[in-house]
Design a protein around this motif. Structure first.
Motif, mmCIF file in Angstrom:
data_model
loop_
_atom_site.group_PDB
_atom_site.id
_atom_site.type_symbol
_atom_site.label_atom_id
_atom_site.label_comp_id
_atom_site.label_asym_id
_atom_site.label_seq_id
_atom_site.Cartn_x
_atom_site.Cartn_y
_atom_site.Cartn_z
ATOM 1 N N GLY A 93 0.822 -1.198 0.000
ATOM 2 C CA GLY A 93 0.000 0.000 0.000
ATOM 3 C C GLY A 93 0.857 1.250 0.000
ATOM 4 N N PRO A 94 0.234 2.416 -0.199
ATOM 5 C CA PRO A 94 0.985 3.671 -0.281
ATOM 6 C C PRO A 94 1.808 3.932 0.980
ATOM 7 C CG PRO A 94 -1.280 3.979 -1.018
ATOM 8 C CD PRO A 94 -1.215 2.615 -0.409
ATOM 9 N N GLN A 95 3.056 4.306 0.770
ATOM 10 C CA GLN A 95 3.948 4.687 1.855
ATOM 11 C C GLN A 95 4.365 6.141 1.656
ATOM 12 O OE1 GLN A 95 4.447 2.381 4.310
ATOM 13 N NE2 GLN A 95 3.073 1.075 3.100
ATOM 14 N N GLY A 96 3.362 6.968 1.388
ATOM 15 C CA GLY A 96 3.621 8.362 1.023
ATOM 16 C C GLY A 96 4.317 9.168 2.093
ATOM 17 N N THR A 97 4.006 8.939 3.363
ATOM 18 C CA THR A 97 4.639 9.721 4.431
ATOM 19 C C THR A 97 6.102 9.345 4.585
ATOM 20 O OG1 THR A 97 2.524 9.724 5.601
ATOM 21 C CG2 THR A 97 4.455 10.438 6.829
ATOM 22 N N ARG A 98 6.398 8.061 4.602
ATOM 23 C CA ARG A 98 7.749 7.588 4.905
ATOM 24 C C ARG A 98 8.678 7.660 3.710
ATOM 25 N NH1 ARG A 98 12.197 6.699 5.680
ATOM 26 N NH2 ARG A 98 13.248 5.067 6.890
ATOM 27 N N PHE A 99 8.219 7.224 2.523
ATOM 28 C CA PHE A 99 9.122 7.064 1.393
ATOM 29 C C PHE A 99 8.786 7.937 0.185
ATOM 30 C CE2 PHE A 99 9.381 2.943 3.650
ATOM 31 C CZ PHE A 99 10.742 2.930 3.930
ATOM 32 N N GLY A 100 7.590 8.518 0.127
ATOM 33 C CA GLY A 100 7.295 9.491 -0.906
ATOM 34 C C GLY A 100 7.091 8.948 -2.296
ATOM 35 N N ASN A 101 7.673 9.623 -3.289
ATOM 36 C CA ASN A 101 7.397 9.407 -4.702
ATOM 37 C C ASN A 101 7.702 7.994 -5.175
ATOM 38 O OD1 ASN A 101 6.882 10.515 -7.508
ATOM 39 N ND2 ASN A 101 9.028 9.931 -7.728
ATOM 40 N N SER A 102 8.667 7.318 -4.553
ATOM 41 C CA SER A 102 9.080 6.003 -5.029
ATOM 42 C C SER A 102 8.277 4.854 -4.438
ATOM 43 C CB SER A 102 10.568 5.785 -4.724
ATOM 44 O OG SER A 102 11.368 6.684 -5.439
ATOM 45 N N ALA A 103 7.269 5.140 -3.642
ATOM 46 C CA ALA A 103 6.599 4.061 -2.910
ATOM 47 C C ALA A 103 5.088 4.201 -2.965
ATOM 48 C CB ALA A 103 7.080 4.043 -1.465
ATOM 49 N N MET A 104 4.555 4.527 -4.150
ATOM 50 C CA MET A 104 3.113 4.684 -4.279
ATOM 51 C C MET A 104 2.391 3.367 -4.002
ATOM 52 S SD MET A 104 0.879 5.741 -7.620
ATOM 53 C CE MET A 104 1.132 4.106 -8.322
ATOM 54 N N ALA A 105 2.923 2.253 -4.518
ATOM 55 C CA ALA A 105 2.268 0.957 -4.340
ATOM 56 C C ALA A 105 2.806 0.182 -3.156
ATOM 57 C CB ALA A 105 2.424 0.111 -5.603
ATOM 58 N N GLY A 106 3.995 0.528 -2.694
ATOM 59 C CA GLY A 106 4.601 -0.195 -1.588
ATOM 60 C C GLY A 106 6.101 0.010 -1.572
ATOM 61 N N MET A 107 6.754 -0.668 -0.636
ATOM 62 C CA MET A 107 8.183 -0.465 -0.439
ATOM 63 C C MET A 107 8.834 -1.766 -0.012
ATOM 64 S SD MET A 107 10.313 2.078 -0.628
ATOM 65 C CE MET A 107 12.087 2.167 -0.403
ATOM 66 N N ILE A 108 10.043 -2.023 -0.537
ATOM 67 C CA ILE A 108 10.862 -3.148 -0.102
ATOM 68 C C ILE A 108 12.083 -2.577 0.600
ATOM 69 C CG2 ILE A 108 12.189 -5.159 -0.841
ATOM 70 C CD1 ILE A 108 10.323 -5.309 -3.278
ATOM 71 N N HIS A 109 12.231 -2.932 1.862
ATOM 72 C CA HIS A 109 13.301 -2.393 2.700
ATOM 73 C C HIS A 109 14.183 -3.551 3.144
ATOM 74 C CE1 HIS A 109 15.276 0.361 5.447
ATOM 75 N NE2 HIS A 109 15.022 -0.436 6.463
ATOM 76 N N MET A 110 15.469 -3.521 2.773
ATOM 77 C CA MET A 110 16.394 -4.600 3.078
ATOM 78 C C MET A 110 17.517 -4.075 3.974
ATOM 79 S SD MET A 110 16.598 -6.048 -0.834
ATOM 80 C CE MET A 110 17.930 -7.182 -0.479
ATOM 81 N N MET A 111 17.931 -4.918 4.929
ATOM 82 C CA MET A 111 18.982 -4.527 5.869
ATOM 83 C C MET A 111 20.038 -5.610 5.968
ATOM 84 S SD MET A 111 16.235 -3.240 8.567
ATOM 85 C CE MET A 111 15.216 -4.463 7.777
#
Length: 686
Positions: free
Chosen positions: A131-149
């Motif tokens: 889902g949208p991650q507009g607050t945390r990641f902005g323009n690059s994460a309209m549909a979602g985000m993959i965060h790797m550590m």
């Protein structure tokens, strides 16, 4: 497959009455503003830890996508570089730059659109935000985000060595070393190399490695407790991926006849410096500076054949050489003490990015694009009562790009964008909660540089392409309702999320094709769409020696207001790369203290490969299994993937490319990996 399912059912029934004593670990989400237990995040997040990566023998992130509910990917390259979440995401990149719908970070460095370099050795955790991650990641994460550590540096000396061999000439060498340099300074270094011939056989060149893999990744970290109030963390990434690309055949088989097979490479040197200062009374200050310097080469034999195969003498190859540089700064203040009568925690942040993308294409084309982004964001977590929390987030972003190319185009684009969320999180009791979330994501608009250039020069396309010089920003409005919980005995953990999303001015890939001239031009147009469905995940410690986990996704999508360049109205049809059903089940059984057996069944229903034609995949179900022998400091793992040897596409096109049938249009496919076996040996020294 029925036999496999019966055996799994029998195993579960025989163990159902056993007493479960190994509690499931409740892991923390690192990619949110604060480190948060997954049960307390008001959205659907999937976490993949290092143990799960090891059990899957996942060399690359594309091996993880198949196991995720409502997540899909497309290749058209050596790896599955393009990912879709809940049916939203790009499928390819050729001449024009793209704004990814699904973002990706590795150790806080932005790799959105650079998915080839997603090697998984020494990755500690993968987080998939839907889902949208507009607050945390902005323009690059309209549909979602993959965060790797990556695995963090430790204060004791540890060395990990992993060696592997597999079919098709596969070999891997991995080594990681960590330890202290002083009482306050720890380091970690890891190196990974993967060699593989690939699964294609080029019969014209008599080679079996034209779709092969040659991938190297190095990571270095320093963690310094500079003072009681200051922590510094330095990260460097080095990547050298030199893969071949020879994925398509006129006969739709794994036997190719190209005389000039292509390449798919990525060379990266990236750095990140993270500073956390806790010396203020009211808030902590955290800042991250990153620099990503990447060069990629992507090319292919356009005719897929050898000289004189085409009676008209047609023979062509295409190459895209890109240079990508991105400098980012992300700084935020994170409250220590709640404000407004002690009820509200806050975060205020500033994000800036400067990005340059230069393209040199073989066919005498060059372009340069510079993008500037500045964003202000904030999130407030307000406790309305002991059990009810209101989460509000807002991000305001100014986006600007400048574009020039060898066709004398000089274009500028600027717009203001905003996204955010309003969520309610209610703690039913200590181990169960529900949430409701409204969120708004966005993706910037832009221009179709190739279409504008072709409209000048090619009379076949002038009328079509002149209408598609630019496209509007896309907005995604999503509503979610979710339930999360852990059983009282801590043996069952689950998530269930319902979502409904509206895509406004959705950015759809269109194609202008002139088959007789062997000319293809892609461009972005705006349409509308609807996406809704659910995700369900659970992890169940059935017995002390038996663990079962599963993920199921249901997705319904609809295209609206989209007509192809050939005049076909696709309104009412499902969106591309959007299977109605995706699922994965995993069973881990400890046979003895040393031996364990692990098996996974995963699959997805049929889906359209493009929004421009009606070619669909078939339903696919894949079976994987492994047996592990584990001792204190070493282990041996024998594994098999796609044990039933299913043939399934990971990319598809629909056009005419074969003179033997008069260039009749039909579907061509690139296929996923066939059945494969391997053996890995891992040793840890302390």
């Amino acid at each position: 497959m029925k036999l496999v399912l019966s055996l799994l059912s029998a195993s579960l029934l025989s163990a159902a009455n056993a007493k479960a004593s190994n509690n499931i670990e409740r892991i923390q989400v690192q990619g949110d503003f604060r480190q948060t237990n997954i049960m307390d995040v008001p959205s659907h997040v999937t976490l993949i830890d290092e143990a799960q990566i090891e059990r899957r023998q996942a060399q690359h992130l594309e091996s993880i996508y198949q196991s995720l509910a409502n997540v899909n990917f497309s290749a058209g390259a050596s790896r599955g570089k393009f990912v879709q979440i809940r049916g939203i995401g790009e499928r390819s990149q050729f001449t024009d730059s793209i704004n990814p719908s699904v973002g990706m970070t590795i150790d806080s460095i932005d790799y959105s659109g650079l998915g080839l370099g997603s090697s998984l050795f020494d990755i500690n955790q993968i987080e998939i935000f839907r889902g949208p991650q507009g607050t945390r990641f902005g323009n690059s994460a309209m549909a979602g985000m993959i965060h790797m550590m990556s695995t963090a540096p430790e204060d004791q000396s540890i060395t990990k060595l992993k060696l592997g061999v597999q079919q098709y000439g596969g070999k891997q060498l991995n080594i990681a070393n960590t330890g202290p340099l002083s009482d306050s300074l720890n380091y970690r270094f890891s190196y990974s190399q993967f060699l593989h011939d690939g699964y294609q056989e080029n019969q014209f060149l008599r080679r079996i490695d034209t779709q092969g893999f040659d991938e190297q990744t190095g990571r270095f970290q320093l963690a310094w407790q500079a003072s009681d109030t200051l922590k510094l963390h330095w990260t460097t990434h080095w990547m050298d991926f030199d893969n071949g690309y020879d994925g398509f055949s006129l006969d739709n088989t794994r036997r190719t006849f190209s005389d000039k097979p292509g390449q798919d490479t990525q060379n990266t040197l990236a750095h990140a410096l993270n500073a956390k200062f806790s010396g203020f009374n009211l808030f902590d200050l955290e800042s991250t500076v990153t620099l990503n310097d990447t060069e990629t080469q992507y090319g292919y034999d356009e005719d897929w054949t050898y000289p004189r195969f085409h009676p008209d003498g047609y023979a062509s190859e295409d190459h895209y050489d890109r240079k990508h540089q991105q400098l980012t700064l992300d700084s935020r203040a994170i409250s220590k003490t709640p404000v407004f009568s002690g009820r509200t925690d806050y975060i205020f942040g500033l994000y800036t990015s400067h990005k340059e993308n230069n393209l040199n294409r073989k066919q005498s084309y060059h372009s340069e694009e510079t993008t500037q982004q500045v964003a202000l964001y904030s999130q407030l977590d307000t406790r309305l009562s002991r059990d009810l929390t209101l989460i509000t987030g807002l991000r305001f972003e100014q986006y600007q790009s400048d574009f020039t190319n060898s066709h004398q185009l000089n274009l500028k684009h600027q717009e203001d964008l905003w996204g955010g969320q309003i969520a309610l999180h209610y703690q039913i009791h200590a181990n169960q909660s529900v949430f409701a979330r409204w969120s708004r994501g966005y993706k910037a608009g832009g221009f179709n540089g190739e279409a504008l250039s072709k409209a000048k020069d090619n009379p076949h396309f002038a009328d079509i392409l002149a209408k598609h010089g630019d496209f509007q920003a896309e907005t995604l409005i999503s509503r979610e309702l979710g339930l999360k919980g852990v059983s009282q005995d801590q043996n069952l953990q689950y998530q269930l999320t319902f979502f409904h999303s509206k895509r406004q001015d959705m950015q759809v890939k269109g194609w202008a094709i002139e088959a007789s001239e062997h000319d293809f031009t892609g461009f972005i147009v705006n349409a509308n769409g609807t996406n809704y469905g659910l995700e369900a995940e659970f992890q169940f410690q059935v017995a002390q020696d038996l663990e079962l986990s599963a993920a199921v996704g249901y997705l319904k999508t609809e295209l609206k207001d989209f007509v192809t360049s050939t005049g076909i109205d696709q309104s009412g049809r499902e969106q591309a790369q959007s299977p109605n059903l995706s699922y994965s089940t995993n069973l881990l059984y400890d046979i003895t203290d040393a031996f364990s057996f692990n098996t996974t069944i995963e699959g997805k229903s049929a889906y359209y490969l493009s929004d421009n034609h009606d070619t669909k995949t078939d339903d696919v179900t894949l079976l994987h299994a492994d047996i592990t022998y584990q001792q204190t400091q070493w282990q041996i793992l024998l594994w098999g993937k796609n044990l039933t040897d299913e043939t399934y596409p990971v990319r598809g096109f629909y056009f005419g490319n074969d003179p033997r049938d008069g260039y009749t249009e039909h579907a061509y496919y690139q296929f996923g990996a066939p059945r494969e076996f391997g053996l890995t040996f891992t040793m840890t020294f302390e």
